[in-house]
Structure formats: C-alpha cells, structure tokens
Scaffold this motif. Structure first.
Motif, PDB file in Angstrom:
ATOM      1  N   PRO A  95       0.811  -1.228   0.000  1.00 43.34           N
ATOM      2  CA  PRO A  95       0.000   0.000   0.000  1.00 43.34           C
ATOM      3  C   PRO A  95       0.852   1.290   0.000  1.00 43.34           C
ATOM      4  CG  PRO A  95      -0.271  -1.259   2.050  1.00 43.34           C
ATOM      5  CD  PRO A  95       0.525  -2.117   1.119  1.00 43.34           C
ATOM      6  N   ARG A  96       2.125   1.193   0.546  1.00 46.30           N
ATOM      7  CA  ARG A  96       2.950   2.411   0.616  1.00 46.30           C
ATOM      8  C   ARG A  96       3.576   2.778  -0.729  1.00 46.30           C
ATOM      9  NH1 ARG A  96       6.648   0.789   5.437  1.00 46.30           N
ATOM     10  NH2 ARG A  96       6.130  -1.210   4.488  1.00 46.30           N
ATOM     11  N   PHE A  97       3.719   1.809  -1.618  1.00 45.90           N
ATOM     12  CA  PHE A  97       4.380   2.085  -2.904  1.00 45.90           C
ATOM     13  C   PHE A  97       3.442   1.930  -4.122  1.00 45.90           C
ATOM     14  CE2 PHE A  97       7.922   0.805  -0.125  1.00 45.90           C
ATOM     15  CZ  PHE A  97       8.727   1.923  -0.274  1.00 45.90           C
ATOM     16  N   ALA A  98       2.269   1.380  -3.887  1.00 41.35           N
ATOM     17  CA  ALA A  98       1.381   1.045  -5.013  1.00 41.35           C
ATOM     18  C   ALA A  98       1.075   2.260  -5.895  1.00 41.35           C
ATOM     19  CB  ALA A  98       0.085   0.430  -4.486  1.00 41.35           C
ATOM     20  N   ALA A  99       1.000   3.460  -5.276  1.00 39.48           N
ATOM     21  CA  ALA A  99       0.637   4.653  -6.057  1.00 39.48           C
ATOM     22  C   ALA A  99       1.844   5.389  -6.625  1.00 39.48           C
ATOM     23  CB  ALA A  99      -0.174   5.596  -5.168  1.00 39.48           C
ATOM     24  N   HIS A 100       3.031   4.845  -6.417  1.00 41.99           N
ATOM     25  CA  HIS A 100       4.258   5.519  -6.899  1.00 41.99           C
ATOM     26  C   HIS A 100       4.199   5.620  -8.432  1.00 41.99           C
ATOM     27  CE1 HIS A 100       8.456   6.293  -7.753  1.00 41.99           C
ATOM     28  NE2 HIS A 100       8.665   6.513  -6.450  1.00 41.99           N
ATOM     29  N   PRO A 101       4.508   6.777  -9.015  1.00 42.39           N
ATOM     30  CA  PRO A 101       4.375   6.956 -10.465  1.00 42.39           C
ATOM     31  C   PRO A 101       5.180   5.950 -11.281  1.00 42.39           C
ATOM     32  CG  PRO A 101       5.509   8.825  -9.432  1.00 42.39           C
ATOM     33  CD  PRO A 101       4.924   8.014  -8.338  1.00 42.39           C
ATOM     34  N   LEU A 102       6.288   5.448 -10.715  1.00 43.22           N
ATOM     35  CA  LEU A 102       7.084   4.469 -11.474  1.00 43.22           C
ATOM     36  C   LEU A 102       6.536   3.044 -11.321  1.00 43.22           C
ATOM     37  CD1 LEU A 102      10.689   5.774 -10.707  1.00 43.22           C
ATOM     38  CD2 LEU A 102       9.385   6.051 -12.812  1.00 43.22           C
ATOM     39  N   VAL A 103       5.567   2.905 -10.410  1.00 45.79           N
ATOM     40  CA  VAL A 103       4.939   1.591 -10.210  1.00 45.79           C
ATOM     41  C   VAL A 103       3.657   1.528 -11.054  1.00 45.79           C
ATOM     42  CG1 VAL A 103       3.868   0.038  -8.505  1.00 45.79           C
ATOM     43  CG2 VAL A 103       5.928   1.346  -7.911  1.00 45.79           C
ATOM     44  N   ALA A 105       2.981   3.535 -13.665  1.00 43.40           N
ATOM     45  CA  ALA A 105       3.238   3.785 -15.098  1.00 43.40           C
ATOM     46  C   ALA A 105       4.724   3.599 -15.383  1.00 43.40           C
ATOM     47  CB  ALA A 105       2.787   5.209 -15.435  1.00 43.40           C
ATOM     48  N   GLY A 106       5.173   4.070 -16.549  1.00 37.02           N
ATOM     49  CA  GLY A 106       6.579   3.999 -16.936  1.00 37.02           C
ATOM     50  C   GLY A 106       7.078   2.568 -16.921  1.00 37.02           C
ATOM     51  N   PRO A 107       8.165   2.327 -16.225  1.00 36.08           N
ATOM     52  CA  PRO A 107       8.714   0.961 -16.257  1.00 36.08           C
ATOM     53  C   PRO A 107       7.849  -0.054 -15.494  1.00 36.08           C
ATOM     54  CG  PRO A 107       9.948   2.344 -14.730  1.00 36.08           C
ATOM     55  CD  PRO A 107       8.971   3.257 -15.414  1.00 36.08           C
ATOM     56  N   ARG A 108       6.888   0.478 -14.696  1.00 35.62           N
ATOM     57  CA  ARG A 108       6.029  -0.388 -13.841  1.00 35.62           C
ATOM     58  C   ARG A 108       6.915  -1.280 -12.949  1.00 35.62           C
ATOM     59  NH1 ARG A 108       0.878   0.251 -15.292  1.00 35.62           N
ATOM     60  NH2 ARG A 108       0.489   1.047 -17.388  1.00 35.62           N
ATOM     61  N   LEU A 109       7.612  -0.607 -12.062  1.00 36.12           N
ATOM     62  CA  LEU A 109       8.555  -1.305 -11.165  1.00 36.12           C
ATOM     63  C   LEU A 109       7.798  -2.258 -10.247  1.00 36.12           C
ATOM     64  CD1 LEU A 109      10.816   1.749 -10.170  1.00 36.12           C
ATOM     65  CD2 LEU A 109      11.326  -0.061 -11.825  1.00 36.12           C
ATOM     66  N   ARG A 110       8.446  -3.394  -9.956  1.00 36.78           N
ATOM     67  CA  ARG A 110       7.788  -4.369  -9.078  1.00 36.78           C
ATOM     68  C   ARG A 110       8.667  -4.758  -7.877  1.00 36.78           C
ATOM     69  NH1 ARG A 110       4.232  -2.422 -10.791  1.00 36.78           N
ATOM     70  NH2 ARG A 110       2.483  -3.179 -12.028  1.00 36.78           N
ATOM     71  N   ALA A 111       9.853  -5.268  -8.153  1.00 31.08           N
ATOM     72  CA  ALA A 111      10.659  -5.753  -7.009  1.00 31.08           C
ATOM     73  C   ALA A 111      11.711  -4.705  -6.611  1.00 31.08           C
ATOM     74  CB  ALA A 111      11.337  -7.061  -7.381  1.00 31.08           C
TER      75      ALA A 111
END
Ligand code: ADP
Length: 418
Positions: A95-103, A105-111
């Motif tokens: 929940p703390r990172f789910a809204a991060h713009p790089l998560v 959109a863009g590269p859609r970071l996961r790990a």
C-alpha cells in the motif's frame, strides 16, 4: 507517502556542484559497483544515491530510461531515512508504494532490494537500490552480496574523506610554513636593526667615557676617574647583555650560519690565555694551560669556538675568588669518532649537585644574584646550543665550595655539524 522525498532529505536529481570535483576514478568505481549490484541481483535497474549536506543525489545508475531521476531517488531516500535494508517482492501489492508513479506507469517497477551505505557511527552516507520490473524474491546470497557492495562504496567514501582531510592538512601546513619563513625573515631584519640601533649609541657612550678619562687625567681631575670608570664598566656590561640576547634571539629565529674552517688547536688555546689576561689582573688566581702534544687541527666554526671558550673561562674567573683557572686540551675518542676536549677547571664556589640541571636553561642563574656576580644567565645556554650545532656538547661536573669543570667536546672533523 513513503516514496515522496521528505523535507529533511530532499532528493537532488541535478548534478550537485560537488560532483564536478569528483575524480573520474571515483565515478568509475561507483559505476562499476552499481553495475555489479544489478548483475548480482539479476535486475535491470540499479542506482547509487549519496547524501550531501542533507540532500540525496544520484552518483551512479544502470538501466534508468529517464532524464529526471528524482522519482527513482525517492526509493533511496526511504532507505536512508530508515537506515535499514528494504525489500519488496511486489511494490504494486504494497500500500505504501502502489501509487508511486514508477509503479503505476513507466517501467512499472515491481521488485525492490535496497541497503543503506553504513556511515562510521553516524547517519548513512547514501543507499544502493536494485529494482526489477517483474515481481520476484531475492536470494540470501544476493542480499549478502548487496550489503557487501554497499560496504565497498562506504569504504571508498571514507577513503576519499581522509584524502580530502590530508590534502587540506597539507595546504594548512604549507601555509603555516610560509608564514613561519616570513616571520623568521622579519625577525632577522628586526634583530639586525635592533643590534645596530643599540650598539651605535652604546659605542658612542664608551668612546666618550674613554675621551673623558684621558681629558680628566690630563687636567689633573683624578677624582672624576671612578665615576668615568663606572660609566665605562656599565656600558661594557650592557654591550655584553645585548650581545647575549641577540645571540639567543638569532638562535631561536633559525639556525645561524656556521663557517667551517681548519683551525690549529694549540695556538687557539694560547690565544684564549691572552684574551682572559685582563680579567686575571690583580686577582689571586693562577693560570694554567695544559696542552696535550700533537693536538693538530680542528675543522669547526672558529668564532663560535672562541665565544664558547671565552664564556666558560669568564665564568670560571668570575666564580673563583682564589686558586687556579686551568684550560686543558686533549684528544678524546667516542667509538670511532675523534673529538677535541677543552676542559675549563676552576677552584671557585662550585655548583650544588641539584642545581647542575638548571645551568643550561635560558636566563638561569644558580647563585644568589645578591652576591653581585652579574651576568644574564644566558652564556651557558647559548654556548651549549652553539656546541651542539657544531656537532658536540658541553659537560659539567662540580662540587660546591671546591670548584667546577666544564668540558667542551667538539668533533675534530666537520661531520655532525648542523
Ligand atoms: P651568567 O654567568 O651570565 O649568569 P651563564 O649561563 O654563563 O650566565 O651561567 C649561569 C649560572 O651558572 C651562573 O649565573 C652561575 O650561577 C653558574 N655558573 C656558571 N659557571 C660557573 C662556574 N665556573 N662556577 C660556579 N658557577 C657557575
């Protein structure tokens, strides 16, 4: 939100001015370590953030496809603020990172696997972050490897810090040295001027006293002679005091120039006899000169040697009411080095054993000044300094009420002279 740059630790994506000064070797090392982190963890993205005056800036990166790195840096600032490793297998599920713009959109970071760079007992120096675009877990070996790389970066930063300190110290030292040289030069000039300013009027006073003595004698005014003699004696005493103080100041301003030359020892010792004869006149003192045969030459500064001997002999005469003053000169050996030993012995008041260590200190007089021996307490201090500059020393032994023996030891050759 966790990933937002906080006010205390703001992300600084643009090149910090300090970065310009960073050497390319250091940049290369950071690039290599960051690339190694990505390879080790098998991930496409890695970044190294360093803290500088409260801001985190990007020191190296692998796989960043954007010009503005600040959204990436926010992962690093979270780790720096927590000062502990951070690992997420799926950022989109957190929940703390789910809204991060790089998560989102863009590269859609996961790990994410990130570790702080350990500061020596202080706050972290930065962070090393590895990011992947697929959800995944990292192995224990990969975690340990990332920690080891972070330690390497920290060690390099510490090395740089020490090098910077050393360079600053070198600059400070060079500045201090330049200042010391300038002030030593200023002192030299001052001493030369002072010496001249003091000696000139004093010599005029002594010249006038001599003239007055002649005129008073010629005019039959003998009653004036004791006063004229007092002027003469006091003037000469003042000249001696000024010479001593100037000698000491010169010694402290820097090593005086020594002029080495071969000097025949026996004639120099005989010369000393002539120099002290006026002081022996009308005193119940016998003079003895004991010269070992075959003394030969000594290569040394003859002026300084004469000055030391004259000082030792004047003291011997000053502190001896009756008896004998002896100058004995012989050859002495220490290991394979050859010395000439000039021993000045007297049968005077002597020096108490517990006072012997004070003799060579500046301005130290061992006997009560009320006895009226006069002097500045500088003669022996200066003489020993000169003797040591000439590669030798002055030794003393004495017995209260029975007399003293001062021995000046000087190397026969010029070796060891400063
Ligand atoms: P000064 O003689 O000008 O006082 P010195 O440094 O030559 O200074 O001597 C320091 C002190 O050492 C003297 O004041 C005296 O107390 C003592 N001293 C030096 N030489 C002798 C000596 N031959 N016999 C007894 N005392 C001495």
């Amino acid at each position: 939100m966790e990933w937002a740059a906080s006010s205390e630790l703001e992300a600084k994506p643009a090149a910090a001015p300090e970065r310009a000064a960073v050497g390319s070797a250091r940049e290369q090392a950071f690039d290599d370590l960051t690339r190694l982190a990505a390879t080790l963890l098998g991930a496409p993205i890695a970044l190294l953030a360093l803290v500088d005056e409260g801001s985190a800036w990007l020191a190296a990166s692998v796989g960043l496809d954007v010009v503005d790195a600040s959204p990436y840096l926010s992962f690093c600032t979270s780790v720096i603020q927590r000062d502990e490793p951070l690992e997420r297998s799926d950022l989109a599920a957190d929940p703390r990172f789910a809204a991060h713009p790089l998560v989102t959109a863009g590269p859609r970071l996961r790990a994410l696997a990130a570790v702080p760079l350990p500061g020596l007992g202080g706050p972290p120096l930065g962070a090393l972050c590895v990011l992947d675009v697929v959800p995944r877990r990292f192995t224990e070996d990969q975690r340990r490897g990332l920690l080891a790389l972070a330690r390497q970066v920290a060690a390099r930063l510490e090395l740089d810090r020490r090098e910077r300190e050393l360079a600053e110290q070198r600059v400070d030292l060079a500045r201090a040295r330049a200042e010391a040289v300038t002030s030593a030069r200023a002192k030299d000039v001052f001493l030369a001027n002072m010496g001249h300013e003091l000696r000139t009027p004093l010599n005029a006073i002594l010249g006038c006293a001599e003239l007055l003595r002649e005129e008073a004698t010629a005019a039959g005014l003998g009653q004036l002679l004791p006063d004229i003699q007092t002027v003469d004696r006091s003037g000469r005493h003042l000249v001696a005091v000024i010479e001593d103080i100037l000698d000491l100041a010169r010694l402290e301003a820097g090593v005086p120039q020594l002029r080495r030359e071969p000097v025949a020892v026996a004639p120099l010792a005989e010369e000393m006899e002539a120099a002290v004869r006026p002081q022996l006149r009308n005193r119940p003192l016998r003079w003895r000169l004991a010269l070992e045969p075959g003394l030969g030459d000594i290569t040394t500064d003859a002026t300084k040697l004469r000055q030391i001997l004259l000082n030792l002999l004047s003291n011997a005469i000053k502190f001896t009411a009756r008896g004998e003053i002896e100058l004995a000169v012989r050859v002495a050996h220490e290991g394979d080095r050859e010395f000439i030993a000039f021993r000045v012995a007297d049968t005077g008041i002597g020096i108490a054993a517990d006072k012997l260590s004070l003799l060579f200190r500046d301005f130290s007089q061992v006997h009560d000044a009320r006895h009226g021996y006069g002097g500045t307490g500088l003669g022996l201090a200066i003489s020993r300094r000169f003797a040591r500059l000439l590669g030798g020393d002055i030794l003393v032994d004495s017995e209260l009420g029975r007399g003293s023996r001062f021995t000046l030891l000087l190397p026969r050759g010029p070796q060891g002279m400063s």
